[in-house]
Design a protein around this motif. Structure first.
Motif, PDB file in Angstrom:
ATOM      1  N   VAL A 217     -36.011  33.596  -0.656  1.00  0.00           N
ATOM      2  CA  VAL A 217     -35.046  32.545  -0.358  1.00  0.00           C
ATOM      3  C   VAL A 217     -35.717  31.203  -0.572  1.00  0.00           C
ATOM      4  O   VAL A 217     -36.831  30.971  -0.099  1.00  0.00           O
ATOM      5  N   VAL A 218     -35.075  30.330  -1.339  1.00  0.00           N
ATOM      6  CA  VAL A 218     -35.620  29.003  -1.625  1.00  0.00           C
ATOM      7  C   VAL A 218     -34.573  27.948  -1.314  1.00  0.00           C
ATOM      8  O   VAL A 218     -33.374  28.234  -1.269  1.00  0.00           O
ATOM      9  N   GLU A 219     -35.047  26.740  -1.118  1.00  0.00           N
ATOM     10  CA  GLU A 219     -34.139  25.630  -0.840  1.00  0.00           C
ATOM     11  C   GLU A 219     -33.363  25.229  -2.087  1.00  0.00           C
ATOM     12  O   GLU A 219     -33.901  25.194  -3.195  1.00  0.00           O
ATOM     13  N   LYS A 220     -32.104  24.905  -1.866  1.00  0.00           N
ATOM     14  CA  LYS A 220     -31.270  24.403  -2.961  1.00  0.00           C
ATOM     15  C   LYS A 220     -31.803  23.026  -3.379  1.00  0.00           C
ATOM     16  O   LYS A 220     -31.946  22.137  -2.538  1.00  0.00           O
ATOM     17  N   PRO A 221     -32.128  22.841  -4.645  1.00  0.00           N
ATOM     18  CA  PRO A 221     -32.698  21.555  -5.072  1.00  0.00           C
ATOM     19  C   PRO A 221     -31.748  20.390  -4.803  1.00  0.00           C
ATOM     20  O   PRO A 221     -30.524  20.518  -4.911  1.00  0.00           O
ATOM     21  N   VAL A 222     -32.351  19.267  -4.458  1.00  0.00           N
ATOM     22  CA  VAL A 222     -31.590  18.041  -4.230  1.00  0.00           C
ATOM     23  C   VAL A 222     -31.460  17.292  -5.552  1.00  0.00           C
ATOM     24  O   VAL A 222     -31.990  17.722  -6.573  1.00  0.00           O
TER      25      VAL A 222
ATOM     26  N   HIS B 250     -44.742  35.591   4.926  1.00  0.00           N
ATOM     27  CA  HIS B 250     -44.666  34.476   3.991  1.00  0.00           C
ATOM     28  C   HIS B 250     -43.200  34.126   3.750  1.00  0.00           C
ATOM     29  O   HIS B 250     -42.423  34.967   3.299  1.00  0.00           O
ATOM     30  N   ILE B 251     -42.834  32.888   4.049  1.00  0.00           N
ATOM     31  CA  ILE B 251     -41.448  32.452   3.872  1.00  0.00           C
ATOM     32  C   ILE B 251     -41.427  30.937   3.676  1.00  0.00           C
ATOM     33  O   ILE B 251     -42.315  30.227   4.174  1.00  0.00           O
ATOM     34  N   THR B 252     -40.453  30.454   2.938  1.00  0.00           N
ATOM     35  CA  THR B 252     -40.321  29.008   2.727  1.00  0.00           C
ATOM     36  C   THR B 252     -40.253  28.304   4.070  1.00  0.00           C
ATOM     37  O   THR B 252     -39.504  28.701   4.964  1.00  0.00           O
ATOM     38  N   ALA B 253     -41.034  27.231   4.214  1.00  0.00           N
ATOM     39  CA  ALA B 253     -41.203  26.576   5.509  1.00  0.00           C
ATOM     40  C   ALA B 253     -39.883  26.155   6.145  1.00  0.00           C
ATOM     41  O   ALA B 253     -39.692  26.297   7.353  1.00  0.00           O
ATOM     42  N   SER B 254     -38.960  25.655   5.349  1.00  0.00           N
ATOM     43  CA  SER B 254     -37.715  25.143   5.908  1.00  0.00           C
ATOM     44  C   SER B 254     -36.829  26.245   6.485  1.00  0.00           C
ATOM     45  O   SER B 254     -35.890  25.962   7.226  1.00  0.00           O
ATOM     46  N   PHE B 255     -37.121  27.501   6.155  1.00  0.00           N
ATOM     47  CA  PHE B 255     -36.325  28.613   6.674  1.00  0.00           C
ATOM     48  C   PHE B 255     -37.022  29.340   7.819  1.00  0.00           C
ATOM     49  O   PHE B 255     -36.526  30.359   8.299  1.00  0.00           O
ATOM     50  N   LEU B 256     -38.172  28.823   8.263  1.00  0.00           N
ATOM     51  CA  LEU B 256     -38.935  29.530   9.295  1.00  0.00           C
ATOM     52  C   LEU B 256     -38.147  29.674  10.597  1.00  0.00           C
ATOM     53  O   LEU B 256     -38.073  30.764  11.174  1.00  0.00           O
ATOM     54  N   GLU B 257     -37.561  28.580  11.083  1.00  0.00           N
ATOM     55  CA  GLU B 257     -36.835  28.654  12.347  1.00  0.00           C
ATOM     56  C   GLU B 257     -35.639  29.597  12.242  1.00  0.00           C
ATOM     57  O   GLU B 257     -35.336  30.342  13.181  1.00  0.00           O
ATOM     58  N   GLY B 258     -34.969  29.587  11.095  1.00  0.00           N
ATOM     59  CA  GLY B 258     -33.869  30.515  10.894  1.00  0.00           C
ATOM     60  C   GLY B 258     -34.343  31.955  10.873  1.00  0.00           C
ATOM     61  O   GLY B 258     -33.690  32.847  11.427  1.00  0.00           O
ATOM     62  N   PHE B 259     -35.500  32.194  10.254  1.00  0.00           N
ATOM     63  CA  PHE B 259     -36.076  33.536  10.228  1.00  0.00           C
ATOM     64  C   PHE B 259     -36.411  34.015  11.632  1.00  0.00           C
ATOM     65  O   PHE B 259     -36.116  35.166  12.006  1.00  0.00           O
TER      66      PHE B 259
END
Length: 349
Positions: free
Chosen positions: A105-110, A197-206
């Protein structure tokens, strides 16, 4: 050399064009189609034969989770979930998509004028390229259920009980973790320390999602806590987690195996702090993180388990541990929780 065929599924015209622009600029890729719904993507899946799919989560009609399930059943294809970190509902769908067989899972680019655009675009392309090489199977959510039908031999007798369980996972980890952790009931007597290992911005959601799908409370470590039974501690984004003198410590030391947090850092600390009273498990994942830490645990007399090749999404990290002769036992995913319950039986809190 043939190009990597990418299918983009994204309902927003603006974001769809942005993704086409980003991926199209990379010479490794060919965008075979960019569609606005999961239904259209599924309809064209066989004809397009993509090597990897960029999948939005919030779609009109069928959402990203249901699309993942359908893709894995019809024509199993590596999926990279592209999600905006906007609310709990979207994060929950993204995490469940990982459980269902999506690989990353990756962040949607801005927008291109945003300062973070270049790094986000680069990360997206890197993930698409890496995941396109992963061999996935149909019905990914049930992967591993057919493995491990024979009875396990008893674990070797031990004079001392275990005090802590360390878990390390990467690609395919959310799916594997839910199976292992759900097989350990809420009375499992050992505290659990986890690096995923997970994208940092999704850590709290994980963390929130994992608390909801397993019998345990899951917390982001702050440092200074004492591990406790019934609780899984994970490191915060971009920090190493160690166990030192029976308490949790955080570190900003450089990445290990290109990872921070690193599974090897965690497991090495368990070797130092717990010796033969440690339990270590390394699950599916790309690369070699965790292997050196598991070798340190094995040398210290701890009991170490690696997920077997047949049940791994990616047999990278477990294979590296096996190569180092750092593993007490190699087990299919479906048997790991059974072994952990047997090993931890009789341990005090």
């Amino acid at each position: 050399m043939s190009k990597i065929r990418v299918l983009i599924i994204e309902d927003s015209l603006v974001v769809r064009e942005l993704l086409k622009h980003i991926i199209g600029l990379d010479e490794r890729f060919e965008v075979v189609a960019a569609v606005e719904s999961a239904e259209e993507g599924l309809l064209r899946l066989d004809a397009l034969a993509p090597d990897v799919i960029s999948l939005d989560i919030r779609l009109p009609g069928m959402n990203g989770l249901d699309a993942t399930l359908q893709i894995m059943q019809r024509r199993a294809t590596p999926i990279v979930v592209v999600a905006a970190n906007v609310d709990d509902d979207e994060l929950n769908i993204a995490m469940n998509a990982l459980r269902a067989g999506a690989l990353s899972v990756v962040e949607k680019p801005v927008g291109v004028t945003n300062a973070a655009f270049e790094s986000m675009a680069r990360h997206l392309c890197t993930q698409l390229a890496i995941m396109s090489q992963v061999r996935v199977v149909r019905q990914g959510i049930d992967r591993g259920l057919r493995f491990g039908t024979t009875e396990l031999p008893p674990p070797p007798p031990r004079g001392a009980g275990y005090s802590v369980l360390g878990l390390v996972a990467s690609t395919g980890g959310p799916q594997a973790l839910t199976q292992v952790l759900s097989g350990l009931d809420k009375d499992f007597p050992l505290p659990i320390l986890l690096v995923q290992h997970i994208t940092a911005s999704f850590l709290e959601g994980f963390v929130s999602w994992l608390s909801g799908v397993t019998p345990f409370t899951v917390r982001i470590a702050q440092g200074g806590e004492c591990p406790e039974r019934g609780v899984i501690f994970v490191p915060p984004a971009d920090r190493h987690l160690r166990l030192t003198g029976g308490t949790l410590a955080l570190s900003d030391l450089p990445p290990v195996n290109s990872q921070r947090p690193s599974g090897s850092v965690l497991l090495s600390s368990l070797a130092e702090d717990c010796g033969r009273r440690g339990l270590g498990v390394i699950l599916t994942g790309m690369g070699s993180d965790g292997a050196e830490g598991m070798a340190a645990m094995h040398k210290a007399g701890a009991y170490t388990i690696a997920q077997d090749e047949d049940s791994c999404v990616v047999y990278g990290m477990p294979a590296a541990a096996v190569k180092l002769k750092a593993v007490s036992e190699v087990l299919p995913l479906t048997r790991i929780s059974e072994r952990l319950r047997a090993l931890a039986g009789g341990c005090g809190p």
